[in-house]
Scaffold this motif. Structure first.
Motif, PDB file in Angstrom:
ATOM      1  N   ALA A   1      13.936 -17.632  -5.225  1.00  0.00           N
ATOM      2  CA  ALA A   1      12.532 -17.445  -5.599  1.00  0.00           C
ATOM      3  C   ALA A   1      12.326 -16.155  -6.389  1.00  0.00           C
ATOM      4  O   ALA A   1      13.140 -15.236  -6.333  1.00  0.00           O
ATOM      5  N   GLU A   2      11.232 -16.101  -7.099  1.00  0.00           N
ATOM      6  CA  GLU A   2      10.814 -14.900  -7.816  1.00  0.00           C
ATOM      7  C   GLU A   2       9.809 -14.136  -6.967  1.00  0.00           C
ATOM      8  O   GLU A   2       9.111 -14.712  -6.134  1.00  0.00           O
ATOM      9  N   ILE A   3       9.733 -12.830  -7.199  1.00  0.00           N
ATOM     10  CA  ILE A   3       8.838 -11.967  -6.426  1.00  0.00           C
ATOM     11  C   ILE A   3       7.836 -11.282  -7.359  1.00  0.00           C
ATOM     12  O   ILE A   3       8.203 -10.789  -8.424  1.00  0.00           O
ATOM     13  N   THR A   4       6.590 -11.254  -6.933  1.00  0.00           N
ATOM     14  CA  THR A   4       5.570 -10.435  -7.592  1.00  0.00           C
ATOM     15  C   THR A   4       5.080  -9.413  -6.579  1.00  0.00           C
ATOM     16  O   THR A   4       4.603  -9.779  -5.505  1.00  0.00           O
ATOM     17  N   VAL A   5       5.228  -8.137  -6.906  1.00  0.00           N
ATOM     18  CA  VAL A   5       4.737  -7.057  -6.048  1.00  0.00           C
ATOM     19  C   VAL A   5       3.394  -6.599  -6.610  1.00  0.00           C
ATOM     20  O   VAL A   5       3.295  -6.251  -7.787  1.00  0.00           O
ATOM     21  N   VAL A   6       2.374  -6.614  -5.773  1.00  0.00           N
ATOM     22  CA  VAL A   6       1.041  -6.252  -6.241  1.00  0.00           C
ATOM     23  C   VAL A   6       0.485  -5.080  -5.430  1.00  0.00           C
ATOM     24  O   VAL A   6       0.639  -5.033  -4.213  1.00  0.00           O
ATOM     25  N   HIS A   7      -0.112  -4.146  -6.128  1.00  0.00           N
ATOM     26  CA  HIS A   7      -0.878  -3.076  -5.476  1.00  0.00           C
ATOM     27  C   HIS A   7      -2.322  -3.234  -5.903  1.00  0.00           C
ATOM     28  O   HIS A   7      -2.636  -3.314  -7.097  1.00  0.00           O
ATOM     29  N   ILE A   8      -3.213  -3.298  -4.932  1.00  0.00           N
ATOM     30  CA  ILE A   8      -4.641  -3.481  -5.197  1.00  0.00           C
ATOM     31  C   ILE A   8      -5.368  -2.220  -4.768  1.00  0.00           C
ATOM     32  O   ILE A   8      -5.201  -1.750  -3.640  1.00  0.00           O
ATOM     33  N   TYR A   9      -6.156  -1.660  -5.661  1.00  0.00           N
ATOM     34  CA  TYR A   9      -6.863  -0.420  -5.345  1.00  0.00           C
ATOM     35  C   TYR A   9      -8.318  -0.540  -5.774  1.00  0.00           C
ATOM     36  O   TYR A   9      -8.690  -1.375  -6.590  1.00  0.00           O
TER      37      TYR A   9
ATOM     38  N   ASP B   1       0.845  -1.192   0.000  1.00  0.00           N
ATOM     39  CA  ASP B   1       0.000   0.000   0.000  1.00  0.00           C
ATOM     40  C   ASP B   1       0.883   1.246   0.000  1.00  0.00           C
ATOM     41  O   ASP B   1       0.408   2.342   0.267  1.00  0.00           O
ATOM     42  N   PHE B   2       2.195   1.044  -0.284  1.00  0.00           N
ATOM     43  CA  PHE B   2       3.217   2.096  -0.345  1.00  0.00           C
ATOM     44  C   PHE B   2       3.570   2.671   1.025  1.00  0.00           C
ATOM     45  O   PHE B   2       4.256   3.684   1.113  1.00  0.00           O
ATOM     46  N   SER B   3       3.115   2.047   2.087  1.00  0.00           N
ATOM     47  CA  SER B   3       3.437   2.520   3.435  1.00  0.00           C
ATOM     48  C   SER B   3       4.848   2.080   3.810  1.00  0.00           C
ATOM     49  O   SER B   3       5.469   1.236   3.155  1.00  0.00           O
ATOM     50  N   GLU B   4       5.360   2.642   4.905  1.00  0.00           N
ATOM     51  CA  GLU B   4       6.688   2.269   5.386  1.00  0.00           C
ATOM     52  C   GLU B   4       6.727   0.793   5.767  1.00  0.00           C
ATOM     53  O   GLU B   4       7.735   0.107   5.576  1.00  0.00           O
ATOM     54  N   ASN B   5       5.631   0.304   6.305  1.00  0.00           N
ATOM     55  CA  ASN B   5       5.589  -1.097   6.719  1.00  0.00           C
ATOM     56  C   ASN B   5       5.662  -2.043   5.529  1.00  0.00           C
ATOM     57  O   ASN B   5       6.328  -3.082   5.581  1.00  0.00           O
TER      58      ASN B   5
ATOM     59  N   LEU C   1      -3.349   6.080   8.431  1.00  0.00           N
ATOM     60  CA  LEU C   1      -4.567   5.320   8.168  1.00  0.00           C
ATOM     61  C   LEU C   1      -4.302   4.107   7.296  1.00  0.00           C
ATOM     62  O   LEU C   1      -4.781   3.008   7.573  1.00  0.00           O
ATOM     63  N   LEU C   2      -3.501   4.287   6.226  1.00  0.00           N
ATOM     64  CA  LEU C   2      -3.237   3.173   5.327  1.00  0.00           C
ATOM     65  C   LEU C   2      -2.593   2.010   6.065  1.00  0.00           C
ATOM     66  O   LEU C   2      -2.954   0.857   5.882  1.00  0.00           O
ATOM     67  N   GLU C   3      -1.622   2.316   6.917  1.00  0.00           N
ATOM     68  CA  GLU C   3      -0.918   1.258   7.633  1.00  0.00           C
ATOM     69  C   GLU C   3      -1.845   0.542   8.611  1.00  0.00           C
ATOM     70  O   GLU C   3      -1.767  -0.672   8.779  1.00  0.00           O
ATOM     71  N   MET C   4      -2.729   1.289   9.267  1.00  0.00           N
ATOM     72  CA  MET C   4      -3.651   0.664  10.216  1.00  0.00           C
ATOM     73  C   MET C   4      -4.642  -0.237   9.487  1.00  0.00           C
ATOM     74  O   MET C   4      -4.938  -1.347   9.930  1.00  0.00           O
ATOM     75  N   VAL C   5      -5.164   0.235   8.350  1.00  0.00           N
ATOM     76  CA  VAL C   5      -6.094  -0.566   7.554  1.00  0.00           C
ATOM     77  C   VAL C   5      -5.383  -1.790   7.001  1.00  0.00           C
ATOM     78  O   VAL C   5      -5.892  -2.906   7.035  1.00  0.00           O
TER      79      VAL C   5
END
Length: 277
Positions: free
Chosen positions: A30-38, A9-13, A120-124
């Protein structure tokens, strides 16, 4: 484990979780897939509906690209998976989408931040991590905020004698072998005055030796005022690198769910926490 899914979610966490995933992927090859869902209707960038769906998609894609490039460049020099980081942009509800992706069979593990203390993003996103950990079809590794990757040498696997998941033990056997890690099989007797029975421990140990002969493990039975407290204390005293919980161990999971400290151990773990199913 050959494919790792890392939601962000682009947060620091989530940055912390992504950097951890990069280092772990080196060890697992291993391979990595980074996903952002909006979702346009609930996206904080579109609070007043002044951005069109196409514009929101373009902004999200740019943010995802910058997220991957910025954090990949900050990792250690030897980035062997540098050319194997895929980016995905998905539209939908985060929890539902991640659970469906876990069921696709395409990914062997999800790595995500456990929670965030600010924003808020990190808490959600922290609440999302709890639901995904409970319902995912593949293992979920939750990374505490600000934890940096260190070689995994000691893994604590919380067990209950009455219901041991053999498939998870086999999976853990393979994982621990790849990481060259020792496994501690820990059973917690809830109640300070309860004592372990040596006969039961010996029988369970022999069963494990037969089922997973290549698993390097030690077996521990401890007493504590609560399962959560016992696991936390053992992890601290023995300097564990990971804690592993198995969702299918119903009795153990129910004890955790009914504990007032459940959110602490799952949403705010002190060390990386893997939830297997």
């Amino acid at each position: 484990m050959k494919k790792i899914l890392v939601p962000t979610d682009f947060s620091e966490n989530s940055k912390c979780a992504f950097n951890y995933a990069i280092e772990l992927a080196k060890h697992l090859k291993a391979e990595i897939t980074v996903v952002h869902i909006y979702h346009p209707s609930i996206n904080n960038m579109n609070e007043f509906m002044t951005i069109t769906d196409n514009e929101l998609e373009a902004i999200s894609r740019k943010l995802l690209d910058e997220f991957v490039k910025d954090n990949k460049s900050k990792s250690q020099k030897e980035v062997t998976v540098a050319n194997r980081i895929e980016q995905k942009l998905e539209i939908g509800f985060v929890t539902e989408k991640l659970i469906n992706m876990s069921k696709s069979g395409e990914y062997d593990m999800i790595i995500m931040g456990a929670t965030g203390s600010t924003g808020l993003l990190e808490m959600v996103f922290g609440k999302v991590s709890l639901h995904v950990a409970q319902s995912s079809a593949c293992p979920v590794l939750l990374i505490p905020a600000k934890v940096r990757f260190e070689p995994i040498r000691e893994i604590m696997y919380a067990i209950e004698y009455e219901l041991v998941n053999e498939s998870c033990l086999v999976e853990l056997e393979i994982l621990s072998k790849n990481l060259e890690a020792n496994v501690h099989l820990v059973h917690v007797y809830e109640g300070i005055n309860k004592k372990s029975t040596g006969l039961k421990s010996s029988l369970i140990e022999k069963i494990f030796q037969q089922k997973v002969p290549n698993l390097k493990f030690t077996m521990e039975a401890i007493s504590s005022d609560s399962v959560v407290h016992g696991l936390e204390e053992y992890a601290r005293m023995k300097e564990m690198d990971w804690m592993v919980l198995v969702k299918s161990q119903r009795k153990l999971w129910q004890q955790l769910l009914h504990s007032s400290k459940t959110n602490k151990i799952i949403l705010d773990p002190q060390i990386p926490l893997m939830v297997m199913h």
